[in-house]
Design an enzyme around this catalytic site. Structure first.
Site, mmCIF file in Angstrom:
data_model
loop_
_atom_site.group_PDB
_atom_site.id
_atom_site.type_symbol
_atom_site.label_atom_id
_atom_site.label_comp_id
_atom_site.label_asym_id
_atom_site.label_seq_id
_atom_site.Cartn_x
_atom_site.Cartn_y
_atom_site.Cartn_z
ATOM 1 N N CYS A 126 0.829 -1.214 0.000
ATOM 2 C CA CYS A 126 0.000 0.000 0.000
ATOM 3 C C CYS A 126 0.865 1.266 0.000
ATOM 4 C CB CYS A 126 -0.997 -0.027 1.148
ATOM 5 S SG CYS A 126 -2.342 1.157 0.863
ATOM 6 N N HIS A 231 -3.750 -4.869 0.206
ATOM 7 C CA HIS A 231 -3.316 -5.257 1.560
ATOM 8 C C HIS A 231 -3.396 -6.776 1.726
ATOM 9 C CE1 HIS A 231 -2.775 -1.479 3.854
ATOM 10 N NE2 HIS A 231 -3.593 -0.970 2.960
ATOM 11 N N GLU A 233 -2.012 -8.663 3.804
ATOM 12 C CA GLU A 233 -2.014 -9.107 5.212
ATOM 13 C C GLU A 233 -3.422 -9.297 5.753
ATOM 14 O OE1 GLU A 233 -1.480 -6.091 4.231
ATOM 15 O OE2 GLU A 233 -2.393 -4.667 5.614
#
Ligand code: MN
Length: 268
Positions: A126, A231, A233
């Protein structure tokens, strides 16, 4: 403390890699009562899940301290956060520019330039892909919605959850990213209002959204450098491809050639 332990080393599993994560410059709030260095646990958890050891790098200006820390780590993970100050890519602030954190910009750009010089693997997420691109001499859209006609809505926060799959990206066949994800079209979350406009030196675009917005870059050379605008994660629990990004990063850090025992160079 038991003095028997003085000078003793503790065993940990062989082969763990140490990943430096430059922190957010978190402004004083009621909970902490001071300006703080912070890293959201989603990033930490993803590294821990693949057996890597995160090292939080505080927001400091001391170059010698930063040089010490970059020498310790096997990899650098650049994470999300506020906008990069456009002064770093030679632009003045557009009205769509949002919050900036100059101290964090300086620290992350310094570490990223060094990691690129030293061939340290980089995973950039990001804001991280934006920092990576600026460190490589590239430029950003300061606000997609007001600068890029016909772009879709990439800033899904706070209307949707962070793991909401907002749009597909098309991945370049033959790229490192395609090899890791084992597919060339994948749905991703989208929590950004900025993106790469001009690509920095040594980086190649390897994924775009359906509106043309750049969603991933990697090194055009041998170094393991991967930046993604989404993202991963937030998606590791439901997507093997997203977990694979972190395990591929871990493997790259593990197989990085040992640095020769040298007096070292003073970083520029
Ligand atoms: Mn997007």
């Amino acid at each position: 403390m038991d003095s028997h332990f003085s000078g003793q080393k503790f065993r940990s599993e062989a082969g763990r890699v140490l990943i430096g994560i430059p922190a957010y410059a978190h402004a004083c709030d009621a909970l902490l009562g001071r300006d703080s260095a912070a890293v959201p646990n989603t990033y930490i958890d993803a590294l821990v899940q693949v057996g890597a050891s995160p090292l939080i790098i505080p927001v400091v200006g001391d170059q010698d301290l930063l040089a010490h820390l970059i020498n310790l780590v096997d990899g650098l993970m650049l994470i999300g956060g506020p906008d990069v100050d456009p002064v770093h890519y030679g632009e003045t602030a557009h009205p769509g520019l949002r919050q900036i954190t100059p101290s964090r910009d300086r620290m992350e750009l310094r570490l990223t330039v060094w990691a690129l010089q030293a061939q340290i693997p980089i995973l950039a997420i990001c804001r991280g892909i934006q920092v990576l691109n600026v460190a490589a001499g590239g430029c950003l859209w300061q606000d997609i919605a007001s600068q890029v006609p016909n772009a879709r809505k990439h800033d899904q926060h706070p209307d949707y959850r962070e793991d909401h799959l907002a749009h597909p990206v098309q991945i370049a066949p033959g790229s490192r990213l395609a090899g890791i994800c084992r597919q060339t079209r994948i749905d991703v979350n989208s929590l950004h209002h900025q993106a790469i406009s001009q690509v920095g030196q040594g980086l190649a675009v390897v994924a775009r959204a359906d509106d043309g917005i750049i969603e991933a870059v990697e090194s055009s050379g041998e170094q393991w450098v991967l930046g993604v605008q989404w993202h991963p994660e937030w998606l590791v629990a439901r997507s093997k491809a997203m977990l694979a990004l972190f395990s591929a990063f871990r493997d790259a850090c593990h197989s990085r050639p040992a640095v020769a025992d040298s007096p070292g160079v003073w970083p520029e």
